[in-house]
Motif scaffolding. Sequence first.
Motif, mmCIF file in Angstrom:
data_model
loop_
_atom_site.group_PDB
_atom_site.id
_atom_site.type_symbol
_atom_site.label_atom_id
_atom_site.label_comp_id
_atom_site.label_asym_id
_atom_site.label_seq_id
_atom_site.Cartn_x
_atom_site.Cartn_y
_atom_site.Cartn_z
ATOM 1 N N ARG A 1 0.832 -1.202 0.000
ATOM 2 C CA ARG A 1 0.000 0.000 0.000
ATOM 3 C C ARG A 1 0.867 1.253 0.000
ATOM 4 N NH1 ARG A 1 -3.442 -1.315 4.933
ATOM 5 N NH2 ARG A 1 -2.748 -3.409 4.321
ATOM 6 N N PRO A 2 0.328 2.397 -0.419
ATOM 7 C CA PRO A 2 1.079 3.652 -0.409
ATOM 8 C C PRO A 2 1.570 3.991 0.997
ATOM 9 C CG PRO A 2 -0.936 3.892 -1.693
ATOM 10 C CD PRO A 2 -1.032 2.568 -0.988
ATOM 11 N N ILE A 3 2.728 4.627 1.073
ATOM 12 C CA ILE A 3 3.316 4.940 2.369
ATOM 13 C C ILE A 3 2.413 5.845 3.187
ATOM 14 C CG2 ILE A 3 4.600 6.977 1.592
ATOM 15 C CD1 ILE A 3 5.807 4.228 4.062
ATOM 16 N N ALA A 4 1.618 6.682 2.539
ATOM 17 C CA ALA A 4 0.726 7.574 3.284
ATOM 18 C C ALA A 4 -0.267 6.785 4.130
ATOM 19 C CB ALA A 4 -0.017 8.503 2.325
ATOM 20 N N GLN A 5 -0.729 5.645 3.632
ATOM 21 C CA GLN A 5 -1.663 4.829 4.403
ATOM 22 C C GLN A 5 -0.980 4.206 5.609
ATOM 23 O OE1 GLN A 5 -3.771 2.020 1.934
ATOM 24 N NE2 GLN A 5 -4.237 3.545 0.362
ATOM 25 N N THR A 6 0.264 3.789 5.437
ATOM 26 C CA THR A 6 1.026 3.226 6.561
ATOM 27 C C THR A 6 1.261 4.274 7.629
ATOM 28 O OG1 THR A 6 2.142 1.664 5.074
ATOM 29 C CG2 THR A 6 3.186 2.088 7.201
ATOM 30 N N VAL A 7 1.661 5.466 7.211
ATOM 31 C CA VAL A 7 1.934 6.545 8.159
ATOM 32 C C VAL A 7 0.668 6.932 8.917
ATOM 33 C CG1 VAL A 7 2.576 8.981 8.351
ATOM 34 C CG2 VAL A 7 3.920 7.447 6.895
ATOM 35 N N ALA A 8 -0.441 7.098 8.202
ATOM 36 C CA ALA A 8 -1.696 7.511 8.842
ATOM 37 C C ALA A 8 -2.156 6.487 9.874
ATOM 38 C CB ALA A 8 -2.769 7.734 7.791
ATOM 39 N N ALA A 9 -2.102 5.210 9.521
ATOM 40 C CA ALA A 9 -2.540 4.167 10.450
ATOM 41 C C ALA A 9 -1.628 4.082 11.666
ATOM 42 C CB ALA A 9 -2.588 2.821 9.733
ATOM 43 N N THR A 10 -0.339 4.294 11.449
ATOM 44 C CA THR A 10 0.609 4.238 12.561
ATOM 45 C C THR A 10 0.396 5.406 13.506
ATOM 46 O OG1 THR A 10 2.221 3.166 11.100
ATOM 47 C CG2 THR A 10 3.055 4.082 13.157
ATOM 48 N N TRP A 11 0.141 6.592 12.953
ATOM 49 C CA TRP A 11 -0.126 7.756 13.797
ATOM 50 C C TRP A 11 -1.421 7.572 14.590
ATOM 51 C CZ3 TRP A 11 2.128 11.537 16.127
ATOM 52 C CH2 TRP A 11 1.384 12.626 16.604
ATOM 53 N N ASP A 12 -2.452 7.036 13.948
ATOM 54 C CA ASP A 12 -3.716 6.787 14.648
ATOM 55 C C ASP A 12 -3.510 5.833 15.822
ATOM 56 O OD1 ASP A 12 -5.040 8.461 12.928
ATOM 57 O OD2 ASP A 12 -5.905 6.855 11.703
ATOM 58 N N TRP A 13 -2.753 4.768 15.581
ATOM 59 C CA TRP A 13 -2.477 3.806 16.655
ATOM 60 C C TRP A 13 -1.650 4.459 17.761
ATOM 61 C CZ3 TRP A 13 2.682 2.153 17.527
ATOM 62 C CH2 TRP A 13 2.816 1.304 18.632
ATOM 63 N N LEU A 14 -0.628 5.210 17.370
ATOM 64 C CA LEU A 14 0.273 5.819 18.337
ATOM 65 C C LEU A 14 -0.465 6.779 19.260
ATOM 66 C CD1 LEU A 14 3.197 6.262 19.298
ATOM 67 C CD2 LEU A 14 3.429 7.991 17.506
ATOM 68 N N THR A 15 -1.328 7.590 18.693
ATOM 69 C CA THR A 15 -2.026 8.596 19.498
ATOM 70 C C THR A 15 -3.153 8.003 20.332
ATOM 71 O OG1 THR A 15 -3.396 9.124 17.546
ATOM 72 C CG2 THR A 15 -1.461 10.514 17.970
ATOM 73 N N SER A 16 -3.568 6.800 20.012
ATOM 74 C CA SER A 16 -4.618 6.145 20.802
ATOM 75 C C SER A 16 -4.037 5.181 21.826
ATOM 76 C CB SER A 16 -5.575 5.384 19.879
ATOM 77 O OG SER A 16 -4.895 4.308 19.237
ATOM 78 N N THR A 17 -2.688 5.071 21.864
ATOM 79 C CA THR A 17 -2.030 4.128 22.754
ATOM 80 C C THR A 17 -0.940 4.854 23.529
ATOM 81 O OG1 THR A 17 -2.388 2.430 21.056
ATOM 82 C CG2 THR A 17 -0.938 1.844 22.892
ATOM 83 N N PRO A 18 -1.324 5.641 24.543
ATOM 84 C CA PRO A 18 -0.312 6.390 25.297
ATOM 85 C C PRO A 18 0.635 5.465 26.032
ATOM 86 C CG PRO A 18 -2.421 6.455 26.437
ATOM 87 C CD PRO A 18 -2.679 5.812 25.102
#
Length: 322
Positions: free
Chosen positions: A282-299
């Motif tokens: 998948r495009p890198i933008a999708q990887t980055v977005a999903a990783t940021w979503d996970w990171l910010t929801s998992t303090p």
Amino acid sequence: MRLLILGGTRFLGRALATDAVSRGWEVTAFHRGVSGPPPAGVAAVHGDRTQPGDLAPLAHRAWDAVVDTWDGPPQVVARSAAALEPACGRYVHVSSRSVYRDLSTRGLTELSPLVSVDGDTFGARKAAAEHAVLATYGDRALLARPGLVLGPHEQPERLVWWLRRLARGGDVPVPGPPELGLQCIDVRDLARWLLDAARSGLSGAYNVVSRPGHTTMGALLSTCAEASGSRARLRWVPTATVLAAGVRPWSDLPIWVPEDSDVRGLHETDAERAHATGLRCRPIAQTVAATWDWLTSTPGPVPAGGLGPEREAAILPGLDER
């Protein structure tokens, strides 16, 4: 499919378990119980694979495939493979492109020479593990050689490190050039290919990664800044300046491998064999977005690593801005 995952609670193991459950497979995770539970729908069996007797109960069941992501001593893989062989249809070992002898070579293929299995480097351990699996399973063995794996639940933190740094803002020294190509794979794409390959009966070795030039340092970091809402300024630093400051590629600055590095082949490997079997990245933008979503929801605690403020300040003066 009856799938056994040796692990199943962290990063790739978790992605494998989640994907397999979504397919309606019968999934069991064998793990120590120290990293939390596996995803919903996965049966858990607690045990320590470094203790030979703990695997014995699993050998009395039938598994269409076993997926092994171990990256420690190869003797552990050898014992696991042997213990499960009577009950296992296919053994999928997640290896690494570090098994290749000369990582400075561009265009490494699955037939490129491997390091000696007698060494104690990460690559040597992985090569020895591959040898053990092949010796036990023959054409029922699948050896996947990824490399830079990114995405949600990332371990060790590489993309996450850059996301955290850009989110802090300010002037961020970045090793140039911006067009430096990167080769990587989203953990979910790797998991999907591994399960597809196990189902279809693939065997042998595969470089499981994007094609070279999937993204660039500039595109990756710009995407990280956008995803995190960062107002950071990327300050591009010539490679010579970074190296002269004692900055170590890949470790002090994750992901980055200079053009003339003796491991540059890790970003320029031939992956056509896996792509011919259906690998899609998948495009890198999708990887980055999903990783940021996970990171910010998992303090959680911010790990140490990368360049600290003092080292950043030492290489920033007089640089061009972009």
